[in-house]
Design an enzyme around this catalytic site. Structure first.
Site, PDB file in Angstrom:
ATOM      1  N   GLU A 128      87.050  84.882  24.783  1.00  0.00           N
ATOM      2  CA  GLU A 128      88.162  84.581  25.687  1.00  0.00           C
ATOM      3  C   GLU A 128      89.390  85.393  25.242  1.00  0.00           C
ATOM      4  OE1 GLU A 128      89.315  80.471  26.013  1.00  0.00           O
ATOM      5  OE2 GLU A 128      90.638  80.901  27.680  1.00  0.00           O
ATOM      6  N   ALA A 269      90.981  77.740  17.553  1.00  0.00           N
ATOM      7  CA  ALA A 269      89.556  77.498  17.731  1.00  0.00           C
ATOM      8  C   ALA A 269      89.156  77.924  19.132  1.00  0.00           C
ATOM      9  CB  ALA A 269      89.234  76.024  17.539  1.00  0.00           C
ATOM     10  N   MET A 270      87.833  77.920  19.391  1.00  0.00           N
ATOM     11  CA  MET A 270      87.358  78.370  20.697  1.00  0.00           C
ATOM     12  C   MET A 270      86.195  77.504  21.159  1.00  0.00           C
ATOM     13  SD  MET A 270      87.641  80.441  23.192  1.00  0.00           S
ATOM     14  CE  MET A 270      86.603  80.233  24.631  1.00  0.00           C
ATOM     15  N   ASN A 272      83.511  77.743  22.978  1.00  0.00           N
ATOM     16  CA  ASN A 272      82.240  78.290  23.468  1.00  0.00           C
ATOM     17  C   ASN A 272      81.222  77.171  23.695  1.00  0.00           C
ATOM     18  OD1 ASN A 272      83.323  80.918  22.601  1.00  0.00           O
ATOM     19  ND2 ASN A 272      82.950  80.072  20.572  1.00  0.00           N
ATOM     20  N   GLU A 305      88.759  71.048  21.574  1.00  0.00           N
ATOM     21  CA  GLU A 305      87.657  71.964  21.898  1.00  0.00           C
ATOM     22  C   GLU A 305      86.477  71.187  22.474  1.00  0.00           C
ATOM     23  OE1 GLU A 305      88.721  74.861  21.916  1.00  0.00           O
ATOM     24  OE2 GLU A 305      90.394  74.589  20.523  1.00  0.00           O
ATOM     25  N   GLU A 327      93.686  74.391  30.258  1.00  0.00           N
ATOM     26  CA  GLU A 327      94.441  74.167  29.026  1.00  0.00           C
ATOM     27  C   GLU A 327      95.428  72.999  29.141  1.00  0.00           C
ATOM     28  OE1 GLU A 327      93.333  75.138  26.468  1.00  0.00           O
ATOM     29  OE2 GLU A 327      92.212  76.975  26.923  1.00  0.00           O
TER      30      GLU A 327
HETATM   31  N1  B3K Z   1      90.626  78.632  24.771  1.00  0.00           N
HETATM   32  C1  B3K Z   1      90.971  79.039  23.431  1.00  0.00           C
HETATM   33  C2  B3K Z   1      92.084  80.041  23.379  1.00  0.00           C
HETATM   34  C3  B3K Z   1      91.670  81.429  23.673  1.00  0.00           C
HETATM   35  C4  B3K Z   1      92.803  82.401  23.443  1.00  0.00           C
HETATM   36  C5  B3K Z   1      92.462  83.762  23.880  1.00  0.00           C
HETATM   37  N2  B3K Z   1      93.507  84.711  23.586  1.00  0.00           N
HETATM   38  C6  B3K Z   1      91.292  77.879  22.563  1.00  0.00           C
HETATM   39  C7  B3K Z   1      91.723  76.638  23.253  1.00  0.00           C
HETATM   40  O1  B3K Z   1      92.685  76.594  23.973  1.00  0.00           O
HETATM   41  O2  B3K Z   1      91.065  75.651  23.110  1.00  0.00           O
HETATM   42 ZN    ZN Z   2      92.195  74.857  24.985  1.00  0.00          ZN
END
Ligand code: B3K
Ligand code: ZN
Length: 882
Positions: A128, A269-270, A272, A305, A327
């Site tokens: 992302e 964090a991410m 996925n 997450e 978000e």
């Molecule tokens: N979705 C990711 C953030 C990604 C940032 C990319 N530059 C983490 C989060 O908001 O949970």
């Molecule tokens: Zn997020």
């Protein structure tokens, strides 16, 4: 690195792809410098799409190795290829076809930490927003969803683990020295949720039984020997899974949920699918090395997450303009979770502090943008506090307007209607309208207008008619590209408090909607009259911070003290204390600047001390009450011509005045809250530690010696107390032998623990005064400094720029020049990190003239530098222009 093309992406240009992606089948042959990626993609032309339209795939620094159409090599005349784009013509009009793209990438040289890279010998990915195109040519946009099959082939040596999204299909030997694993993710997902991890890590395992009785394997992977430090994260994960079932009816949907902690990561964090990747800072904790704040962050981010599994993954975004759809909603959900796990009022106070110190300056400066922007040059620069935190506030306002039941009906409908979709903010809001019948047309403006609204209030009371009148007016200052603002629908939780502390129940309210204690301000100016109010009430408005606004109201300090002492909403008490503190801090700043003595309102001081010593309040609340607005808060309130040195001196003077008056109370708190039992990270214990520690801070002002903090440092039995006492030493007595001894002890004891060494850097980077710059330069030369590690760079350079107002804003501008140099250097390896740290200068125009001129020069130096990334160029140009 992608160089800037100056290209702007516009929301109005959105259109669906010409081709529908049916399936993705990826094979990786991992090698540190030469990883082979083979992507088999099955497409068909979308119904109604132009029969001649080419298939366009995104890339970023890619070199095509081979291209097959239905397993036959494609003639070069049929396609055009650059590192950024693969365009294929003459594709079948009706039937599905398979494209097979092969290319090679170099994970080890990937210093941007986007795409596939290496961290401490582990392969990991971050996709992302647009990192997947650094792995293979692909329609890399969030509205292209497909199920993925992943095969990973790697040397057995060094890579016992081969992980990807979804459920494990199988694996085994591949050839001499190599093995493989295959994964299948049945849930259609966009490429930004793809993840791959390979390497040698330790694991903590557990399981969770979902509400329908399915067993889910839970695994947290960390570096070997760090497994015990993942226990709290695992506990937080199980609590998150349970909470999402109970509160939102959301159940997990794969057989396995994995988290991998890595030490080099651009963000927190991410999410996925099924394989979250975390900055290890937000996984690893034990009492000896993590503070209470670290524990709370781990709980919050693990939850965040995990919650994305529904709000982000099952329902994703149609395009990146809709980022706050996932978000804002997910931050709202993690805030609710933490409120349920901890103290709601204390959590709200902390969140509002954060909102005001981060989001309000963004919204009032050159980087202001609507929560749902309509154009961007670099999407990475829109993972902002406006999208996240203001996005969460907007979600919270929907909950306030609709009430708990209405809100839940809306989210139920959203999950039912849009499961599997790439949705828009309009889709989301429509669900709340359809579920409750409430018209949210005007409310929608919150998403598309930037700027913090200012609500001005004035009141009048007429005893003869027992009528209370409240006149409200809303305005929003112009923001870049938006000069005209339409009136917003602002829900203001409001109480009229009578002499006896009771909340008045008016017989009638006229002038607008007032329901369940919420007043709905919808006009530019509106007058509400409350009849049947038997005595002059004290107005408590925007209780719980029901709307993210600035409030301007002439309220006597007597009234504020009455709220601070008697409001039933604890948040409002804190808000009243802040409203009492700020004028004192501003007056003190003006006194310092004109060389006068600082004087502080004694009624404010005694209210503060009374609350500090009042055992009826939970300690965490008392600690919040005692934490005065920060220097940055004062600067924001003053708005212009800021002199950070004067603010610093003034705030210290106010602290000293409170400390001297309350010395006995603070001594009492310091000794009675001494840690006796074994450390526990729960909110109540953390609250006791925070009250004791803030008492120690005040005592450092009353006593003016480092002794107490030095002793607390020596006796500390956990990292919270240790880091806090060290911060008192370094902030208050930076030149003392006690401070340097403690820093040396800390360094020796924790030299091998990267996350604790980050604290060592942070503490020193925040030491105020003109000596800071020299300290930073010498710390950069320290053997512990690692320029390639984002956490380390943020700890030192980020803290200096964001969290050291006097040190960074030197009157000679030398620290701005230093930052410019650093930004240009960091940008060469990691543009996202550079752009993020550069936003620390977003309020440069509110500095006094000499500093502002220096700041402009430093920004201009960056702007003129050749070869900037799109990330940094976008930020620097907006900061200079806006
Ligand atoms: N979705 C990711 C953030 C990604 C940032 C990319 N530059 C983490 C989060 O908001 O949970
Ligand atoms: Zn997020």
């Amino acid at each position: 690195m992608r160089t800037d093309t100056g290209q702007i992406v516009q929301l109005a240009d959105y259109r669906p792809t010409d081709f529908v992606l049916e399936r993705v089948d990826l094979t990786f042959e991992l090698d540190p410098q030469n990883t082979k990626v083979e992507a088999r993609l099955i497409f068909h032309r979308r119904e109604g799409a132009d029969k001649a339209a080419p298939l366009i795939l995104d890339g970023d620094e890619l070199t095509l190795s081979s291209l097959l159409l239905d397993q036959i090599e494609m003639p070069t005349a049929q396609y055009d290829v650059t590192p950024e784009r693969l365009t294929i013509r003459d594709l079948p009009e009706e039937i599905p076809f398979e494209i097979c793209v092969t290319n090679y990438i170099n994970p080890e040289s990937n210093t941007q930490l986007m795409g596939l890279y290496r961290t401490n010998g582990v392969y990991c990915t971050q996709c992302e927003a647009e990192g997947f195109r650094r792995i293979t040519y692909f329609p890399d946009r969030p509205d292209v969803l497909a199920p993925y099959t992943i095969t990973i082939i790697a040397a057995k040596e060094g890579n016992p683990l081969l992980l990807s999204n979804g459920n494990f299909l199988g694996g085994g030997n591949y050839d001499e020295g190599r093995h493989f694993a295959a994964w299948f993710d049945p849930h259609p997902k966009p490429s930004y949720l793809f993840a791959l991890v390979a390497g040698d890590l330790g694991v903590v395992e557990d399981s969770f039984t979902t509400m329908s009785g399915r067993e889910v394997a839970l695994k947290i992977y960390v570096e070997h020997d760090k497994e015990p430090r993942a226990a709290y994260a695992m506990d937080a994960l199980k609590r998150s899974m349970k909470w999402d079932e109970e509160r939102f009816g959301r159940e997990y949907d794969l057989d396995i949920f994995m988290i991998v902690a890595v030490s080099d990561f651009n963000m927190g964090a991410m999410e996925n699918k099924g394989l979250n990747v975390f900055n290890d800072k937000y996984v690893l904790a034990d009492p000896e090395t993590a503070t209470d704040a670290d524990y709370a962050n781990i709980e919050r981010i693990i939850a965040h997450e995990y919650f994305h599994n529904w709000t982000g993954n099952r329902i994703t975004c149609r395009d990146w303009f809709q980022l706050c759809l996932k978000e804002g909603l997910t931050v709202y959900r993690d805030q609710e979770f933490s409120s349920d796990m901890r103290s709601r009022a204390v959590k709200r106070i902390a969140d509002v502090r954060h909102l005001k110190s981060e989001q309000f300056p963004e919204d009032g400066g050159p980087l202001a943008h609507p929560p749902r922007p309509d154009k961007y040059r670099e999407i990475n620069n829109f993972y902002t506090t406006t999208v996240y935190e203001k996005g969460a506030e907007i979600t919270g306002m929907i909950a306030t307007i609709l009430g708990e039941d209405g809100f839940r009906k809306g989210t139920d409908l959203y999950f039912e209607r849009h499961d599997g979709d790439a949705a828009t903010v309009e889709d989301f809001v429509k669900c709340f309208e359809d579920a409750t019948g409430r018209d949210l047309t005007q409310f929608f403006r919150w998403y598309i207008q930037a700027g913090t609204p200012l609500v001005s209030a004035s009141t009048a009371y007429d005893p003869a008619s027992a009528t209370f009148t409240l006149s409200l007016e809303q305005t929003v200052a112009p923001t870049p590209g938006q000069s005209r603002k339409e009136p917003l629908h602002i829900p203001l939780s409001t109480a009229l408090i009578l002499d006896n502390g009771q909340i008045a129940t008016p017989i009638k309210v006229e002038g607008g909607e007032f329901k369940d204690g919420v007043l709905h301000l919808t006009e530019r100016s509106q007058r509400f009259t409350f009849t049947g109010i038997s005595s002059r009430p004290v107005l408590s408005i925007n209780r719980s911070f029901s709307a993210p606004i600035n409030l301007h109201m002439e309220q006597s300090s007597d009234d504020l003290i009455q709220i601070a002492r008697h409001e039933t909403d604890l948040f409002s008490r804190w808000q009243a204390l802040t409203a009492l503190a700020l004028p004192n801090l501003i007056a003190a700043t003006q006194a310092v600047r004109s060389g006068n003595e600082v004087s502080v309102d004694p009624a404010f001081i005694s209210t503060l001390i009374e609350i500090a010593g009042n055992d009826e309040f939970e300690p965490a609340f008392r600690a919040q009450a005692l934490t005065l607005p920060s220097e940055a808060d004062v600067a924001r309130e003053m708005g212009k011509d800021n002199d950070p040195n004067a603010i610093h001196k003034a705030r210290n003077a106010v602290m000293r005045a409170v400390a001297k008056a309350g010395v006995e109370t603070f001594k009492g708190l310091f000794s009675s809250f001494e840690e006796k039992d074994d450390y526990s990270p729960d909110a109540a214990s953390a609250g006791r530690r925070s009250l004791r520690n803030i008492a120690m801070s005040y005592l450092s002002y009353a006593e003016e010696t480092p002794e107490r903090a030095a002793k607390a440092f020596a006796n500390a039995s956990n990292m919270t107390d240790m880091a806090y006492s060290l911060s008192v030493l370094t902030q208050r007595f930076p030149d003392s032998a006690e401070a340097s001894d403690a820093l040396a002890t800390f360094e020796t004891r924790f030299a091998d623990n990267a996350l604790v060494m980050d604290k060592w850097f942070t503490l020193q980077a925040a030491i105020p005064g003109d000596g800071a710059l020299a300290r930073i330069t010498s710390l950069m030369a320290s053997k512990h400094f690692i320029a390639t590690n984002p956490n380390r760079v943020r700890s030192l350079i980020g803290t200096f720029a964001f969290g050291n107002p006097t040190g960074f804003n030197r009157a000679d501008g030398k620290a701005y020049d230093f930052l410019a140099e650093q930004i240009i250097a960091i940008d060469k390896r990691n543009p996202q990190l550079a752009a993020r740290i550069l936003t620390s200068m977003r309020s440069w125009r509110s500095l006094e003239a000499v500093r502002a001129d220096h700041a402009r020069e430093a920004l201009t130096t960056i702007e003129r530098s050749a070869g900037l990334s799109t990330d940094v160029r976008d930020i620097v140009e907006r900061m200079l222009k806006g």
